[in-house]
Design a protein around this motif. Structure first.
Motif, PDB file in Angstrom:
ATOM      1  N   VAL A   1       0.889  -1.215  -0.050  1.00 18.75           N
ATOM      2  CA  VAL A   1      -0.138   0.103  -0.074  1.00 18.75           C
ATOM      3  C   VAL A   1       1.087   1.124  -0.154  1.00 18.75           C
ATOM      4  O   VAL A   1       1.881   1.346   0.823  1.00 18.75           O
ATOM      5  CB  VAL A   1      -0.897  -0.110   1.298  1.00 18.75           C
TER       6      VAL A   1
ATOM      7  N   VAL B   1      -7.539   2.003  -0.815  1.00 16.80           N
ATOM      8  CA  VAL B   1      -7.603   1.343   0.598  1.00 16.80           C
ATOM      9  C   VAL B   1      -8.376   2.119   1.528  1.00 16.80           C
ATOM     10  O   VAL B   1      -7.958   3.497   1.687  1.00 16.80           O
ATOM     11  CB  VAL B   1      -6.259   1.057   1.167  1.00 16.80           C
TER      12      VAL B   1
ATOM     13  N   ILE C   1     -10.344  -2.691   0.428  1.00 16.33           N
ATOM     14  CA  ILE C   1      -9.931  -2.289  -0.842  1.00 16.33           C
ATOM     15  C   ILE C   1     -10.955  -2.431  -1.995  1.00 16.33           C
ATOM     16  O   ILE C   1     -11.369  -3.452  -2.167  1.00 16.33           O
ATOM     17  CB  ILE C   1      -8.648  -3.198  -1.022  1.00 16.33           C
TER      18      ILE C   1
ATOM     19  N   ARG D   1      -3.640   3.274  -1.652  1.00 16.05           N
ATOM     20  CA  ARG D   1      -3.813   2.630  -2.502  1.00 16.05           C
ATOM     21  C   ARG D   1      -2.761   1.588  -2.826  1.00 16.05           C
ATOM     22  O   ARG D   1      -1.576   1.544  -2.409  1.00 16.05           O
ATOM     23  CB  ARG D   1      -3.802   3.684  -3.914  1.00 16.05           C
ATOM     24  N   THR D   2      -3.307   0.772  -3.719  1.00 17.08           N
ATOM     25  CA  THR D   2      -2.572  -0.593  -3.986  1.00 17.08           C
ATOM     26  C   THR D   2      -2.821  -0.968  -5.546  1.00 17.08           C
ATOM     27  O   THR D   2      -4.036  -0.780  -6.183  1.00 17.08           O
ATOM     28  CB  THR D   2      -2.889  -2.141  -3.113  1.00 17.08           C
TER      29      THR D   2
ATOM     30  N   LEU E   1      -1.379  -5.246   5.773  1.00 13.42           N
ATOM     31  CA  LEU E   1      -1.024  -4.190   4.746  1.00 13.42           C
ATOM     32  C   LEU E   1       0.666  -3.748   5.012  1.00 13.42           C
ATOM     33  O   LEU E   1       1.153  -3.854   6.101  1.00 13.42           O
ATOM     34  CB  LEU E   1      -1.855  -2.745   5.056  1.00 13.42           C
TER      35      LEU E   1
END
Length: 205
Positions: A86, A154, A163, A177-178, A201
């Protein structure tokens, strides 16, 4: 004990109404010791749907009304957590830090230092409601939802983290964010985060 909170649901299922903290344990109990003809279990925030290959009987209802939660991990061997990289640069990160009375680095440390668990899926294919957040980082949903939240965002809302698997409207507080793909129809299973999956995370970037 569930008392009277188990009722027929259509002609091939029983809906169990449970306290939020009991759903995972009831799910585990029925995986370890299923009802005759049990073909699926669908957990949600406060309910567990028990799907059968036959009409439910009074014995089924009586059994479920007496059912006690098992340890939430009793139905599976210990699994390594799914690690979610993340970037913590979400538009609500500073607001969440303010709401929780912490500095941003300390908030990130709390989020990355806790093992989360997928309690149930919903909202969109691949969206898992993650439980296990420390109480001090529980925050309310945004007063005004966004019309578009990007895929991979996220977010936090109440006792849950989540998510967004695809772009959609949403009212969760976005902290990062991922790029991890959460749902892929060509993958088996398509959803990366299924109920019971441990999740961590990991801060990157």
């Amino acid at each position: 004990m569930l008392g009277e909170r188990a009722v027929p649901y259509g002609d091939r299922a029983v809906l169990v109404d449970a306290d939020p903290g009991d759903v995972a344990g009831l799910h585990a109990a029925l995986v370890v010791d299923p009802l005759p003809g049990q073909v699926d279990l669908v957990p949600a925030a406060r309910t567990l749907l028990v799907v059968l290959d036959r009409p439910p009987t009074e014995l089924d209802l009586a059994t479920l009304r007496r059912l006690r939660p098992a340890p939430a991990d009793a139905d599976r061997p210990r699994r390594d957590p799914v690690e979610v990289p993340v970037v913590f640069d979400g538009p609500d990160l500073a607001d969440v830090a303010g709401l929780t009375g912490t500095a941003v680095p300390d908030l990130v440390a709390r989020l990355t230092g806790t093992e989360l668990t997928v309690a149930f899926g919903g909202f969109a294919p691949g969206f898992g409601y993650l439980t296990g957040l420390p109480a001090e980082v529980h925050v309310p949903r945004r007063a005004t939802p966004r019309t578009r939240v990007p895929a991979g965002a996220v977010g936090l809302a109440g006792p849950y983290a989540g998510i967004y698997p695809r772009a959609s409207p949403g009212g969760w507080q976005l902290v990062g964010r991922t790029e991890l793909v959460l749902f892929d129809v060509d993958r088996d299973p398509p959803a990366l985060l299924s109920p019971g999956t441990p999740v961590r995370l990991r801060a990157v970037g």
